[in-house]
Structures are given as structure tokens and as C-alpha cells.
Enzyme design. Structure first.
Site, PDB file in Angstrom:
ATOM      1  N   GLU A   1      -5.082  -8.480  -0.702  1.00  0.00           N
ATOM      2  CA  GLU A   1      -5.838  -8.376   0.547  1.00  0.00           C
ATOM      3  C   GLU A   1      -7.276  -8.070   0.216  1.00  0.00           C
ATOM      4  O   GLU A   1      -7.539  -7.193  -0.618  1.00  0.00           O
ATOM      5  CB  GLU A   1      -5.317  -7.221   1.445  1.00  0.00           C
ATOM      6  CG  GLU A   1      -3.984  -7.460   2.063  1.00  0.00           C
ATOM      7  CD  GLU A   1      -3.562  -6.294   2.978  1.00  0.00           C
ATOM      8  OE1 GLU A   1      -4.445  -5.524   3.408  1.00  0.00           O
ATOM      9  OE2 GLU A   1      -2.349  -6.163   3.215  1.00  0.00           O
TER      10      GLU A   1
ATOM     11  N   GLU B   1       0.805  -1.231   0.000  1.00  0.00           N
ATOM     12  CA  GLU B   1       0.000   0.000   0.000  1.00  0.00           C
ATOM     13  C   GLU B   1       0.836   1.278   0.000  1.00  0.00           C
ATOM     14  O   GLU B   1       0.681   2.146   0.873  1.00  0.00           O
ATOM     15  CB  GLU B   1      -0.986  -0.016   1.189  1.00  0.00           C
ATOM     16  CG  GLU B   1      -1.883  -1.242   1.152  1.00  0.00           C
ATOM     17  CD  GLU B   1      -3.101  -1.186   2.068  1.00  0.00           C
ATOM     18  OE1 GLU B   1      -3.228  -0.223   2.842  1.00  0.00           O
ATOM     19  OE2 GLU B   1      -3.942  -2.110   1.988  1.00  0.00           O
TER      20      GLU B   1
END
Lengths: 488, 488, 488, 488
Positions: free
Chosen positions: B275, B155
């Protein structure tokens, strides 16, 4: 629907001794060598924690102890005893049957051919008994072995178990063997006559005690068996019985006690029911059912009124008396089916064995305990075909909760699932896993509302259901911001 | 009550790829050293058989790999990798975060302080990457390691995970790292940019691919994350979100795919959702609920339409990002709670992972498969608060049976039981055993009657229920004299 | 002291097939139900990784398969086969003995009374065979079961195993059974005549093949047994043999091969030695000794010259042919004694089974392999009472090390320790632990100095010693500051 | 060669208390969450059966107990305590270090950054202590927890462990904490000052007791540490010490006792050595050697003369004080290396922990016990580089046997094997298995000949050898016909 409403007060008490875990039965002793047997035993012990285990055939040839005059082999005996102790069990020794080489005749019992004739030489027999007990005492310690009761023979009042059911010969055997036990390990306890029920069974008890009293023989306890099977119907390999009411068994044992009281020198002797079950046949389908679980609940709630110990026949289905089990469910005696699938009756024993505290109420549908920490716990059962509603009212305050475990036709009943799967003789791994899941009781919680210092626990039991509950105070943990209901 | 009636014909097919078991998420890599972690992982693998596992922090200081310039310690890395492989898992390697000694700044993320600044020396970083991959290749074999995908960082489009969310610096990191991977183990697959969703996330995908295309960099797959959490409410330590509809996630991924198709040199690249979950917060109570199980059922039924792999974040609750879990149920990501108590979502994954055969029907409440041996199997779920009845009609003949596993508010829902027990922060052994039992789906069988070549499977699903069924032919074993109904 | 000096060049090769792990023997099939049996088997498999397992009595009454005409019970068969597969083993099926109810006579063999008379009705017998194989094929898959060889009966050339050793009746049995096998599972392999050695044994081979060729019967392999026991001395329950030289067994098998070559239609048939050992008596003390380990080393180094598979009789001492083992060491066949104490011969098999790479040298004292990674490995043994020095010179450079495992009178020899402890019939837990430790080979390392591209491995073997070594290059890890010698 | 000849008479006794198993050390408390840690601990406990375990960091942030004022999380604490109890261990609680949020400063110790400054608010600290002990008492029972000693802090006389080694601040901490302990669980025992040795260490003892006496504080025991490391040499990451003689440690403790005796109100207080070892550095190669095993034998033979309990620092090598162990052998404190490879010192502890009966002889090379059943048992060690012969003469009659376990350079010494394998940083499974085998002591039996009522046990110990022997009577089982010598 039947309905029942019971109010429990804070001072109620009923006389109930929890002897559920005193002893459990098992097939031929050497079957304990089997891995499947050990796995079933481990599972049963994790749930029930039995203290003793009793089965046939310590002196049968499969155990290989007697190797000819004065020669003994304890390889298998040690392996079996080691495995018992590892599982938290002590043997309740049943001294029998006869090694082939010591037998005076050729009569045998069972598929596995246990010899049931008297010893051709009593001294060789008592030497065998003494050598075996001395060996055990030397291996496990005299103190330990002194806690292993010794019962002489099995059901000598049946011709299949003792040639001609010859009472005099049994009494001779008892005399010689009981004295041998005390000679080998003086602190061991010894008893008999290990009879099954039936017409003259009470005479056997009387004659046994009378004989022992007359000859001043050691008798540390009296043993007998008790089953509920009445009329039988045979279909194929299976036997179906009509079942006597559980109270018939209680009465039979009460009669036994009355006879025991006739003998002043044996006042206070314990009575052990070294075998009990519904049917005495290992291919009787009742053993696998939830009806059996209900009948056993009824028996376990009352047996301690009349007996000092009792032993369900048997913990598992590794068993060969009438042949090797040919299907996972075949009406075997076991609390668990082969493949480690607990049967409904498994849970009856687990529920009763776990009861702790003080009994406060009992009737034909339930047994209730007050726990050490103030809550209540109990077992409910429904012997009828009709639904039954039971309401119990307890003196409990504040926030409470009930934990419930239920066995009935659709919960904790692998037999139904197996039947609907087509009664497969051998199980795939997946079906086995499914049956094990289907064998678990349904398990849940119910919040209870206390009103004026009382909570009500209420259940509608379907036909042949057994239910275990615990009602207890809730000490709610406060956790800032936690909102259980946000995502409901 | 909603009602639905679906007829399945023998020729129906729908395009569904069962990628459920491709990958699963896990917290910080060194938590795999924990015994509780391994026990949870074993339980999850027995039910779901995931193929890959992905988590953070391979280069964080807890793993201890980087010991100063040119010095590496692989003690923990080997221990973790050994444990994955023993559980049938391969790592989906996420190359990050930064060892403290290599970090150009001091910014860290999480309770456990993972460093998130770029390397102060890119060469030291790539040396670390190469040394690590070469070590793995030498220990586990190049062929094996070639099946372990490498994702660069986590991220980077969030400032908490990558200093200033600096896109240029990320692209530099990608370039250097991707080349290092290929240099160390040419057959390894490498990808990025591992972004989470949000405002500019699609720009990141485009800029990433555009950069790589321009510089002719290796990109074997594209990765991103996807969550459903919208508005948040904070209460104490907890975060509550409004939840987006599952179709929002599908749409977000479809948009991502469209961007990927703009790059001719990267045609056919797989998209991995490294995810996904409902909420992205580890203290969001939804994760423990049966509502979560229902949302995941909906997601699992559709994710393979838009992605080539996805990884639920996370398998278990041994997890420390916002601190150590303080209660058994605290809204952690895990499929299982600490103490090895499976949550409702555990069963959604187990049900989906077990589907075999050909998908024949799918809608917003169910997914149905035709099995290899002719029966039908499926998963039903009810996202509504209202009851929903679903009737499925299958072409099946003769005697049939349905095997059912049900998760709803009162079955397979340990959260409810724990709540009613008072939400205890620490569990006694007995309560733990009870919660594990309460966590099992209700499991049973139903006989099915075929009429004119069709059987009907019909279920009323309560609010937020998930149900797995198998309907199949029964090959009834005939056994003379066996009468299932005698003792009913 | 004997001395030997052997130089190995980089190009040496000798023709040796490592068939050590092809098959292992076991007692009566249902003994696999025993827990002790399974524990011994697991221990043996961890060291030796055998592929097949062969034992007696699949159709004996203890297995309970035959329950009367057309009725079969596969409960125990499945349990046994499951346990084999779980241990990585496939059965080498020996189809025998006769169920009591199918036997035409009353003759039995062994303590456990295996029936050895021909079937009273050949069709009932072949139905039993077909039903059993079809059941296995349905449970384990036809593809799997096709890898399970079927051998017809055991040692029919001995009157104790086959009434009157009636050759014609055996050939009839073979014909009917072999055809039944192929009818039930066409891909299964079938063979015979499973004879033991002795005067007319070669005639049996010839007559068997000639009969089969004439009648065009399926024969996929030829089987026979081979032992070294000659003259016997009986003392108490024990049998002591003079031992033939290992080369006598090799010659016996070479003769068998020559006869096989007389039959053009059976060119290239494999010859399986489905039993071999030193003595054929289960109470012959040689089996427990390090002498036995040496003789087996000699046999394993040469058997693959003349046979395509061989099966040491037996892996463990859970065995009842002449009665239940009465002491931990009693001369049983097992590689391991009861109580999981490996005997010296266990290590011979472990050493041979582990050999990998290319055989480069062999003589009467050693077998040497060149490993895949360039080192050398080998097994040395000393069949003499005198010490023997063996020097091996290998082309190896740089720093090298030798890993050595030694079995001789004082290492890896629990028999000696047990003897000196007083030969206890039953072992305390402490003595058992001590014997297991005493049963481990001595294990150590030796640094080797390469000179001019050669290293010398040199060992003085005491009487009846077996030694395993690995000589390999050392890739020394450099670690700044580590000084192994500082505290020596 | 040194020689020694010792005659033991039937009436000899020496005053030796076997406190070997009282306590063992461990690294940071939360490392007990690791699977490898638990496996090492299980292995150590099977051999040594320690009663208590003591390590650092119960209040360090890795345990996560302190979550801000009045908020505590016991998730990890419970998991660790559960694991101790499961292994038969009780904690010897060391109350420290400081949670970051409670620390008055920023000074930390170790790679894992334990805070070592006083609490910024003493009341918050004592609240933490009380809450923790009350939680433990409620979870494990007050009776159980009363057996868990509490020691206040670790080595406050070192500036690295306690800011400025400020004695007054330590005494304040002791006062507040000791009173908090007694308030939380009145039956718990409390003590200090947990100092290490060094220049002013005895002053600390005196000042501590004087302070407590003056203020009438609870002191249930006195604690200190003791190591033998003198001058240090640093090479790379390693530290090499010259070693003081074991008698220096005994003398240091005797001095401590003398000071304790100056305080009449504390008469009879136990002295616990809560840490001892040779070197106090976790990367000192001596810990892995057989020299260390010999020094520990010497210490264990004498420590109970001057202390009432002692705790070897540490049982295993899952340890992170100076960083994560980077090679299997790196000079860590553990009795076992990572990978469950027991080090030589493991056996010293196992030998001493197993001694039973009455001590009858002790000198600088041996400790001898007379067993309950009449035999003799002992441990011999050779601290010299020269060989030493020790002859022991015991009053024993009849046939006897000696059981011997030997650790020296080539037996039970995996360090040597690992060194010769090239000191690999990571081990293949095969090399690991080999090292575990090489780590076993050589184990064998020797027949003993009694002459005139005496037997002689005689051993030549090589440099730095430790040997355990048991000499006992043999009760030879007579078995007709068994001839051990037939096949020798």
C-alpha cells in the site's frame, strides 16, 4: 480586438425557433448497412438527437428493391429503416434514383452510378413506389409511416441529377409519384421540387407550384437546397471555394418564401431546406475546419427565420459520391470524420441542439437563451480573423457559475493535430485515440460574482472560435469541515 | 518563475524500472461484486493495465467463505476472481481478516466490522486457508494460481488491525499460514509482515525475518506500507494532514532494504510496498486534487529505486472503511471518483504506465524516455506553487511534432469544476457528463523545429501541474493539392 | 430401422486430424463492412473459432483500392482487416478480381460485376499487388502478415471467372503475381491454381505444377474447390441439384494428391480446399436443411484424410453474387441465415470444431473421441431416411452422465418452423425471436449406468439427424440434506 | 391418462385481469448494487417486463442512508433507484427496517442483521422517512415518485420481523410514518399492514383498518403476503414443505377482501399481495423445480380474482437472508438461478406476462386468450403426476400453425441436468453454457388443419409440464419455384 458589450434584461425575448435537430443528411441509403456508419450515427445522435434523416438512392440498385417487374426485395430497406428507428430517427424519404432496369437511358451520377433518367414506364415506377410504401406501412404501422415525409427526386434542375434537367418531365414525375404516395399511404406528406440553388432555381419553384395548383396536386411542403460555395479552385482531388456570406443563404430562402406566397392554395406550406452546407463538394477541406463550425453557427442562428426545417449535408464521412474517402480528413461533409473523430462543426450542432428555454438575444456573434430554471445559456462565435471580446450582462443574483465549452484552433480541432502529425492516411490505434481526445472541446467552469443583481460573462474569442456557456445559480451544499482550499 | 534547461544526448541512460502497473489496491474484496466497482475498474484498466490487485477481507464474513467448521462457500470468491481475470488482473492475496465464527475475540475494524483477533483454533484457520487455495487452484489451474502472491494479514503492528498488535501472535499466525499455503499449492509465493510505517516498524521487519530464518520458514517476499501523512487536522468528517516530502518515503523504504540485507538466507528477496499513498485516511481531501497527482508523479519516478513492486491504495472510490462515500468528492483514495470521473492522479498513473523504451533522464521535475522508434517521451511535474519553466533539448532531426497532455488546476481537474458547481452531493446526468469532460487532460499538438539536429521542448508548468509529452519525427504524407492553410 | 453396435476399447485410435476450424468462406470482401455481416461473423466465431477467412474481390472496385496508376486507397481494406483480426481471424487472401480501370476487357461476373479479364498492363497489376501487401505489412507487422496465405485468382478454369478460361494467361498471371508477393513480403506463402472441379480440372493441376517447376516459381501450397452438386433443376430463382455421395469429393481430392505427387520438387506441398459445400449455387435450398448438416458431418469426418485445410463456402448469408437475398431462407450458403438464425449446418461445424482429445473410432455414421479427462465425446449422424440406432460401448466406470445436443427435423431446424409460419419474406421481431429459439439444438442429459466397467450410449437417430454427445464420469458433490427427488 | 376436450366459441369470454407483471420481489435493497443482480434483473425484464419491484431494507445499515441525527447519505439509494428505472421498474417501497442507531433494541433478523425494533425516537424516524422521500422527489420528480407506493414495514405480525409482533406499536409506527409520507410527497400512496399469513393474520387486517378509520389515517391500499408451505421437514440446510393447494391461497385472500369490505370508509381499496410463492424458505428445493412452475401457473391464473397486484418473491438468487447461496441450485426463491440460468418458473411468468387480448377460457389446467389479430394463445399446465391430454377446439379457418414452447422434466429444466452432472457447487464455463441451453423450453411449430371452420390443438402434457401455445392463421408468401420438400 473587436469588443462587444450586451446587457440582457429579465424581459428580453427574440423570435428564434430551435429547429437544429429536425433533420440530418446522409450519403447513399445502403451505406447505412455499414458498421462504421452506424457507429458514427450513434455518436452523432447521442450529442444532437436529430429527428429525421435524409439521403439519396432508396431506389438505386445497391438497395436492391426493384428486381424486375412486380418483384421487390425489401431485405436491405428493412435493415436500414430498423437501424434509423433504433437511433431515434425517422426517414425523410427522397424518392429516387431510378433502378437500372426501369431507367429510360444510361446516364448515371456519382462513383456509385445512380441512374438519373426518367422511368421508361411510369406505371412500373409508381408500382414500385406504392409497393415500397405499402411494405413500410405494413411493417412499421401506418401511423408511424405517416410521419415520414416523401420528397420527389433530388436536384432535378441539374443535368447531372436529371437528364437534361428537363422540367416538364420532372413535373410529370412529380404528379405520378405524389399521387402514388397518397394512394399507397393517404396520410403521408409529399413535396418537392428538391432543387439546388443557381440561376433559374426560383423559376423552378414557381413553375412547380403553378403546375401543382393547376392540376390540383398534393403538395404538403416545398423543398430546396442551399450552399455557400462560390468560385472554385481545383487542386489535385480537392475543391476550394470562396464562401458567400451566410446572409446570402438567408436571402435566397427569403426569395423562395416570397414566391411560395404567390400561391393562395398553398398558403402556409412549410419550406424545408433538405440540404445545406458551406461547400457542396465532398472533397472541400473547409468541412473539416473550425471556420466551418463558425459559419454553421451563424447559419443555425438564422435559418429558422426563413425555413421550417433544414438538414445539414451530412452527419458522417461514410460517403462515396466522388469515391471512397482516402484519408481521415479529406474535406468530407460529415460532422464526424471516419474513425469517429468529431469535427469542429459537430460541436456547433451539439451546442445548438441542446439549447433549451426562451431565446432572449441574438446578433452576428451570439445567440442567448434564458433557461427554464432561471439561468442563461448561449453560443458565441467569432467569424473574424481578429480576436473578439464579448461581454454579456445577465440579471442573476447570489453565487453563480459559468460552464464553458470551447472550440477553436487549438481546442476541439482534430484537423490541426492531424496536420501536425503529418497528415497520415491511415491511423495507428494510439494516434486515433489521441485525435479523439484532441477533438473534445476544452471544458471548464468559472465562478461568477453577482454585483447588484447582475453577473458578467466575458470571453475573448480567438479567430474562428465557437463557445458554449451556461451561467446559473449555485446551490452550494454545506458540508461541515470540507475545505476545498486546504490543498490548493 | 523557476527555470530549468536540460540537454539530452543520444547516449544518456538512467536506471529506472517501470513498475507502475505491477499492482493496484482496492477496498474490501466483496465490493468487487458491485457493478459501479467493475465499471471503475474497467476504466482504470483501459488506461493503466495493472497486473495485480490487492485488497482486504477475503476471509471476512461479507465474502461468506467460512460457514462453520469444514464448510466453505466459494460463490462470491469465484465471482470476484472471475471479474479480476476478466479485467486482466491477478489477485495479490492478503490472507485476512478473521471470520466471526473463528475469531478468538470480538474486536473489529472499520464500518464493515472486519474481525481482527487471532483464530480461536489455528487448525481451523489453516484448514480454511488450504481449502480456499485448493479450491482456487482447482478452478483456475495450479499454474495460474502459482502467480498469485499470498501476504499474511494486514498491518499487524497496529492495534486496530491485530489485537494488541501482538507480534508473537502474528509470527505464530505467519508460521502456520505460510506452511499451509505451501502445503496447499507448493508453487505459490508467500510473504509478510504487511506492516505500516511508524515508530517500531523497522523492528517488526527485523523480528519477522529473524523469526522466519530461525524456524526456516518460507518467505518469498517482504511487504510493508508507506504513506506521507504527518500531523492531522480533523474538521467534520474530514482529516487533513501535513504531507511529508516524497523523499521521506524513499528513505523509509531504503532503511527497510538495509534491514533485509542483514539476513543472508533471504538475500535478494523482493520488497513489495503493498500500500502507498499520500494520506492514509479515506476522507482526506488531498486525494482528489492535482497536488496529489504531482506528489504521485514524484513517488512513481523514484519508488522502483527501493522497491520491487508497489500498489497505490486504491483504484476507485467504491470503498466503505469509514462508511459509505456521501459525496462524489470526499477525499477518497480512488484514482477515479464515484460516477467514473477520473481524478488528476488517474492521469499520473496512466502517463507513467504508458512509458515505453529507455529512461534517459530524471530529476525532481521530470522523467524522460527515449522511445523504440527514436522519439522522446516524458512526464513533467511541478511540485511548487510558483510557475516552473522546463526546457528539454533532444537530438532529433527533420520535421517533428510534440503531443501534449496536461493536468493542472484548470485541465483534468474535476474537483475544481465540482467545487464551483456548488459541491453537489448528488449529480444530475448533465452535470456528471460535464464533470467527466472537465476531467480530461487538455490535449494538443505542437510542431517542433529541429535546428542543427536538436529540437527544444519547452513548457511553463503552473502550480501543481503534471504534463505528458511525446516528441517524434513526422513522416508527412504527400497528397497532391491538399492545402491545410487554405481555410485557416 | 438400421442398427449398429460399436465397442470401443481403451487402446483404440484412428487417424483423424481436426482441421474443421482452419478456414471459412465469405462473400465479396467489402461486405465485411456491413454490421449484419459482423454480427453473423461474431456468432459463428463464438461457436467455431475459425482461424482464417477467404472471400472474393479484394481488388474489385467496391473495395476502392485501385484509384488509377500508382494511386491506392486502403480505407476499406484496413477496416475489413481490422474486423477480421478483432474476430480472431486471419485472411486467406485471394488476389482478384481486376479493378475496372486495369481490366483488359469488359467481362464481369456476378450481380456486383467483378471484372474477370487479365490486366491490360501486368506491371500495373503487380504494382497494385505489391503496394497492397506492403501496406498490410506496414500496418499489421511483417510477422503477422507472413501468416496470411496468398492464393492467385479464383476458378480460372471457368470462363465466367477468367476470360475464356485461358490457361496460359492464368499461368502468366500466376508467375507475375507470385513473384510480386515474394518481392513485397518474402515470408508470405503463395499458391494456386484455385480451380473448381469438372472435366479438365486435374489437367489444370498438372499443367500448373509443371509450369511452375519448369520456371522454378514459388508454390507454397496447391488450392482447389470441391462441391457435390450434380444434375440441376431450375425452378423460379432456385436451383436444385442431385447430390453426389460425399465419397465422390474425397476421391476427387485423392486424385488431386496423386497428381501433386508426380512433382518431386513440390513434395509435401499442402493441399487446401479453398471452397467446399454441397451445392455451388447460392439459391439452392439444400443449404438451409438438416440434410445439409448431415452431409457436412460426413465430409468433415473425412476431408482431413486428403486435404490439409478446407473452407466451407460460406459462414453467413450477407452475400450478393446472384443478387441480394430476398427472404430469410433462400438457399444461401451461410452457416447462419440473415437475422442471425443458425442453420442446422452451423451446429455440425460447432460440434466438430469443439472436438478435443484423441480420435478413437470413425465410420459412415459417427466419429468418436476420447477426451483428455478420460470421458468420450462424439458426433453421430444419419444420412438415411430410415431411423438408425447406434449403440456405443465405452470403458467407463462409476457414475456417469451423457450430455446430448440434437439437430434433426424438429430440433435445431428453423427452416421447418419458418416454412410452417408461411415462409414470411420479412420477419416481425417476435417471429425472429421464435425462429432463433427454434434454431437451438435440443439439449439434455442422460444418467449412464456403468456395468462391469462399461457404459452404453445408445441413440435412435431419425432421418437426417446429427447428434453430439459427451459421456463422462460424475464427481458427485455431497451436500447434506439435499434431496433432488423430493419434489419430482 | 386424464383427457379433456374443450370447445371455444367465437363469443366466449372469461373475467381475467393480467396483472402478472405488476410487481416482482427482490432481496435486500443494496444487493441491487451487485453486477450479477443487475444481469439477472435485465434477463428477467427482457422476458417479463415487470412494472414495480419490492424488497427489504431501504433503511438497513447496508444502504447507509442514516448517518446519525439529521445526516443522510443517498449515494447507494440513488444508485439503486437509477438501476431500477433503467430496467423499466419503479420501486414499491417497503419502509423498513430500522437503522442500528435508531433502533430501540438489539434484535435483528437474517444473516445480514436487519434491525427490527421500533425507533427509539419516532421523530428521528419520521425525519428520516421524510428526508428520504423528499430527496427522491427532488431527484426523480414529484410526478414520478407519486407512482411509487409506500408500504409500512414487513410482516409485523411475526416476532422475527417486529419485536414481540407488537400490534399496538405497529399501529403507532403506521400512523407516524403514513402521515410523514403524505407530508413529504402528498401524492404518494401509502398502505399496510404487510402481514404474512397465519393464525391471527385476519385479525391484524381488521384491527389495522379499524385503527386507521378511527384515527382518520391515510390508507391507499392494503397489503399482505401469501405462501403455500405447510408442514416442514428439515434436512441439513434445507427445508421441505408439504404444499397447500393453490386454492387455499385464493381462499385466504378472499377472506381478507371480506374483512376489507367491513369498512365503508375504505371501499374499493386495492389489495396487494406484496409477497407470494410456494415455500417461504430460501433453501427450499421446490423453487428450482418444474413442479413450482406448474403451481405458479395455477396461482397466476387465479390471483387476479382476489387481488389487485401481487409480487412473486423473488426475481433472482442474489439473496442473503439465510446466508450466501452456496450452490447454483439450493432452493432459492429466484426465477433465475445464479449464473443467469432461468428456472422453470421463469417461463411460467414469461408466458403469462406475454398474454395479450381477451381471456376466453380458464380451468384448472389452462388459460386461453383470443388475440387481437384473431388467433388464439394459451397456457396449459399439468399439476398431476399422470399424463394429461388437453384438446382445444378453436374457430379458425384456412391454413394455420401452432407455435409451442414446452417446459417439463426434460425441457427447460436445468435442475435435472445439474443433478445429473453431479450437482457441482461451482460451474465451469462449459457446464454453465450447457445448463443455460438446457434451461430453454423446447420450442417448435405444428401445422394445423382447419376442418369446417375449426382447428384442434391437442397436447399430451407429462407430469408437471407447462406449455405455451399460439395458434394463428398463416399468410403464406408465394415464391415461384420454392420447394420446401425437395430436400426432406
Amino acid at each position: 480586438m473587436n469588443r462587444k458589450r450586451i446587457e440582457i434584461s429579465a424581459y428580453d425575448k427574440v423570435p428564434f425557433r430551435n429547429l437544429t435537430a429536425y433533420c440530418i443528411g446522409t450519403g447513399r441509403m445502403d451505406l447505412a448497412l455499414h458498421q462504421e456508419y452506424q457507429e458514427q450515427l450513434k455518436m452523432v445522435q447521442e450529442a444532437c438527437h436529430f429527428s429525421h434523416i435524409r439521403g439519396h438512392g432508396i431506389f438505386s440498385d445497391q438497395m436492391g428493391i426493384y428486381q424486375g417487374e412486380g418483384k421487390y426485395c425489401f431485405t436491405y430497406l428493412d435493415r436500414v429503416m430498423d437501424s434509423y428507428l433504433k437511433n431515434g430517427l425517422r426517414p425523410f424519404l427522397e424518392l429516387g434514383f431510378m433502378p437500372e432496369k426501369l431507367a429510360s437511358g444510361t446516364q448515371t451520377v456519382f462513383y456509385w452510378k445512380g441512374h438519373v433518367t426518367p422511368p421508361k414506364n411510369m406505371e412500373d415506377w409508381t408500382s414500385l413506389v406504392k409497393a415500397t410504401l405499402r411494405h413500410l406501412s405494413s411493417r412499421y404501422g401506418e401511423q408511424e409511416v405517416a410521419c415520414w415525409p416523401c420528397e420527389i427526386w433530388n436536384e432535378p434542375n441539374l443535368t447531372v441529377f436529371w437528364e437534361n434537367a428537363d422540367k416538364d418531365k420532372y413535373l410529370d414525375l412529380y404528379e405520378a409519384t405524389a399521387l402514388a404516395v397518397k394512394e399507397a399511404v393517404p396520410e403521408m406528406k409529399v413535396g418537392g421540387p428538391a432543387i439546388c440553388g443557381g440561376e433559374h432555381s426560383l423559376d423552378w419553384i414557381r413553375d412547380f407550384l403553378s403546375f401543382c395548383e393547376r392540376r390540383n396536386l398534393p403538395v404538403d411542403f416545398v423543398t430546396r437546397h442551399a450552399y455557400l460555395g462560390l468560385e472554385t479552385t481545383k487542386k489535385g482531388r480537392y475543391t476550394y471555394h470562396d464562401m458567400a456570406d451566410p446572409s446570402a443563404m438567408i436571402e435566397e430562402l427569403r426569395q423562395t418564401r416570397l414566391i411560395m406566397q404567390e400561391f393562395p392554395s398553398y398558403q402556409g406550406l412549410p419550406l424545408y431546406v433538405t440540404e445545406f452546407n458551406t461547400s457542396y463538394n465532398p472533397f472541400c477541406p473547409i468541412h473539416d475546419t473550425n471556420l466551418n463550425a463558425v459559419i454553421c453557427a451563424s447559419l443555425l442562428s438564422r435559418l429558422s427565420d426563413v425555413a421550417d426545417g433544414y438538414s445539414y449535408w451530412t452527419f458522417g464521412d461514410v460517403f462515396e459520391e466522388q469515391g471512397i474517402p482516402f484519408r481521415p480528413f479529406h474535406g468530407g461533409f460529415g460532422l464526424t470524420a471516419n474513425g469517429r473523430i468529431p469535427k469542429p462543426t459537430f460541436w456547433t450542432f451539439a451546442f445548438f441542439a441542446g439549447l433549451e428555454g426562451q431565446a432572449v438575444y441574438r446578433d452576428g456573434n451570439c445567440l442567448v437563451f434564458k433557461g427554464k430554471e432561471g439561468g442563461y445559456e448561449g453560443i458565441l462565435w467569432n467569424p473574424d480573423r481578429e480576436e473578439t471580446q464579448i461581454e454579456l450582462i445577465f440579471p442573476l443574483e447570489g453565487e453563480c457559475v459559468e460552464l464553458v465549452e470551447l472550440v477553436d484552433e487549438t481546442s476541439g480541432n482534430p484537423l490541426k493535430a492531424w496536420h501536425e502529425l503529418g497528415e497520415p492516411a491511415d491511423l495507428t490505434e494510439q494516434d486515433l485515440a489521441f485525435l479523439r481526445s484532441a477533438a473534445k472541446p476544452h471544458c471548464g467552469t468559472l465562478p461568477l460574482k453577482a454585483e447588484n443583481g447582475f453577473v458578467t460573462v466575458s470571453h475573448v474569442l480567438s479567430s474562428h472560435a465557437v463557445l458554449h456557456f451556461k451561467a446559473r445559480r449555485v446551490n452550494r451544499t454545506l458540508e461541515e469541515g470540507y475545505d476545498y482550499n486546504f490543498y490548493r
